[in-house]
Design an enzyme around this catalytic site. Structure first.
Site, PDB file in Angstrom:
ATOM      1  N   TYR A 185       0.861  -1.180  -0.132  1.00  0.00           N
ATOM      2  CA  TYR A 185       0.071   0.296  -0.265  1.00  0.00           C
ATOM      3  C   TYR A 185       1.202   0.947  -0.446  1.00  0.00           C
ATOM      4  CZ  TYR A 185      -4.426  -2.461   1.418  1.00  0.00           C
ATOM      5  OH  TYR A 185      -5.564  -3.613   0.671  1.00  0.00           O
ATOM      6  N   LYS A 252       2.437 -13.439   6.137  1.00  0.00           N
ATOM      7  CA  LYS A 252       2.744 -14.524   5.312  1.00  0.00           C
ATOM      8  C   LYS A 252       4.210 -14.484   5.312  1.00  0.00           C
ATOM      9  CE  LYS A 252       0.970 -16.847   1.981  1.00  0.00           C
ATOM     10  NZ  LYS A 252       0.727 -17.917   2.364  1.00  0.00           N
ATOM     11  N   ASP A 306      -3.287 -17.022   5.779  1.00  0.00           N
ATOM     12  CA  ASP A 306      -4.427 -17.724   5.220  1.00  0.00           C
ATOM     13  C   ASP A 306      -4.959 -18.557   6.246  1.00  0.00           C
ATOM     14  OD1 ASP A 306      -2.220 -18.913   4.543  1.00  0.00           O
ATOM     15  OD2 ASP A 306      -2.309 -20.079   3.258  1.00  0.00           O
ATOM     16  N   ASP A 330      -5.840  -5.258   5.706  1.00  0.00           N
ATOM     17  CA  ASP A 330      -7.615  -4.569   5.147  1.00  0.00           C
ATOM     18  C   ASP A 330      -7.499  -6.133   5.093  1.00  0.00           C
ATOM     19  OD1 ASP A 330      -8.405  -3.638   3.816  1.00  0.00           O
ATOM     20  OD2 ASP A 330      -7.947  -3.058   1.884  1.00  0.00           O
TER      21      ASP A 330
END
Ligand code: NAP
Length: 440
Positions: A185, A252, A306, A330
């Site tokens: 971002y 992640k 995930d 987000d």
């Protein structure tokens, strides 16, 4: 971090002049009118100093912002009045962004809006339309970046009676700390086919012997120690202040080792150095404490992003505070909000070292603008976060309890009414009136 003792402050009067309508205009502001009553929130010895009558800048917002801000101000004023019997009062000060700023200043984001928020420290904001095409990427992102509001804080909890898509929405009571300034971002990207993009691709391919396709667009994902530490620090401090049991670092890192993996490592490092006496890591719980965390210690754990999306559904109540980079945050914020009934009731705040901008999490829903229809819950609950941030917890709790009661009574706006059996549909302003009347 908050100072609850009000300190009387004086305002610099040399730059002000009283207008006919009894408002004071600071010379350095072109259109913002500073109320004659009320005092500035300040910072002293790294603490917020909250006067009894703080001036709070407010960006009304575009579209439905007008309706929900009116409702929110009424509810907040009523709760503060009922809670403190007139001893405390918020003095609202309109500042401008979006459509109303365009009319006044000829720009959607005037400089003095940033200045006012910086100077007055705590502000409330309605949703803003993101102009399509040139200019700002997004007014919201701009506000966060310019004011260095590095933590996006989203508490997600269930309100009894709100229709939700899961069997046990009440198990969710999570606060998400999402990093707000970097990750993909950060806005560092090059469009496919441009000269700059080709330069970047050629450089990477040559220097690092890569084989990035020439028809690629390129984005950069910076994750720094600095931004990670200040975010994780805030999340752990929140867990300490609010007696929460765990903080989970969501990343992640199995795939993106030097960005997301580093976020996890730096997060643990910060926890075990700055908060050593207050925390245990999940690993230590297993290896040192036989699977049971010592009483009063906050467990620091981490989950791969995930897997976290499964965990919030299947083991919801095992998570209390989450700290995570921007993109994961987000997605997770909206997924968590959906699990308890949607964005209409999800509050949010963007917080820096002291400055806090409290805002609805949904957009301007233009088709409902000025129809007195939309659910003001998200903005009202964001204002509750603001009151808590100011140390006015009793006033915040009063509003929350009253919202719970109003929903239990099934007097709700269209979005909830259409999903609740036997509910009565009320307008935005009526919903606010019910909340005010139901205040304990
Ligand atoms: P949106 O304004 O959030 O609205 C999408 C839909 O969500 C609405 O049509 C409505 O659904 C539902 N909704 C939103 N707020 C609600 C509320 N308070 N109560 C009940 N239902 C609500 O999203 P958008 O249409 O994608 O975005 C419109 C503009 O807002 C864009 O310019 C976007 O950039 C901007 N935006 C601003 C912010 C911000 O300022 N923080 C955030 C997001 C988007 P139903 O029609 O099904 O009832």
């Amino acid at each position: 971090m908050l100072c609850r003792n009000p300190v009387r402050l004086t305002r610099d009067s040399s730059r002000k002049s009283v207008t006919k309508r009894g408002v004071v205009k600071l010379a350095k502001f072109k259109h913002i009118q500073i109320p004659t009553e009320g005092e500035k929130i300040t910072v002293k010895n790294k603490n917020l100093v909250i006067p009894d009558n703080p001036i709070i800048p407010v960006i009304e917002g575009d579209g439905i912002g007008r309706d929900i801000m009116k409702a929110t101000r009424r509810v907040v004023d009523a709760s503060v009045e009922k809670t403190y019997g007139g001893k405390k009062k918020i003095v609202w000060m309109d500042i401008y962004a979006g459509e109303n700023a365009q009319k006044l200043y000829g720009t959607v984001m005037p400089d003095e809006t940033f200045t006012a928020i910086k100077q007055y420290i705590v502000a409330l904001k309605g949703p803003l339309t993101t102009p399509v095409g040139g200019g700002f990427r997004s007014l919201n992102v701009t506000l966060r970046q310019v004011l260095n509001l590095y933590a996006c804080v989203r508490p997600v909890r269930y309100f009894e009676g709100v229709p939700a898509p899961v069997k046990h929405p009440e198990k969710m009571n999570i606060v998400i700390y999402r990093e707000n300034t970097e990750d993909v971002y950060a806005g560092i990207e090059w469009e496919k086919g441009t000269k700059d993009c080709k330069t970047v691709i050629d450089f990477l391919n040559k220097k690092f012997k890569l084989s990035i396709r020439s028809d690629s667009g390129i984005g950069v994902k910076p994750i720094s120690v600095t931004a990670t530490k200040r975010l994780v620090r805030k999340a752990i401090q929140h867990a300490i202040d609010k007696n929460r049991k765990s903080v989970t670092l969501v990343h992640k890192g199995n795939i993106m080792k030097y960005t997301e993996g580093a976020f996890r490592d730096w997060g643990y490092k910060l926890a075990t150095t700055e908060f050593r006496d207050k925390i245990v890591t999940e690993d230590e719980v297993t290896t040192k404490y036989n699977g049971k965390a010592p009483e009063g210690k906050i467990i620091i754990k981490d989950r791969i992003a995930d897997s976290m999306f499964q965990q919030i559904l299947t083991r919801t109540d095992e998570y209390e505070v989450i700290a995570t980079p921007n993109l994961n945050g987000d997605y997770l914020s909206d997924a968590c909000a959906a699990q308890v009934g949607g964005l209409g009731m999800a509050p949010g705040a963007n917080i820096g070292d002291f400055v806090g901008l409290f805002e609805a999490t949904h957009g301007t829903a233009p088709k409902y603008a000025d129809k007195d229809m939309i659910n003001p819950g998200s903005l009202i609950l964001s204002a509750c976060m603001m009151l808590e941030y100011m140390g006015w917890e009793e006033a915040a709790k009063k509003i929350e309890r009253s919202i719970e009661q109003t929903i239990r009574n099934k007097t709700v706006t269209y979005d909830l009414e259409r999903q609740m059996e036997g509910a009565t549909k009320v307008s935005t302003s009526e919903f606010a009136t019910h909340i005010i009347n139901n205040m304990p």
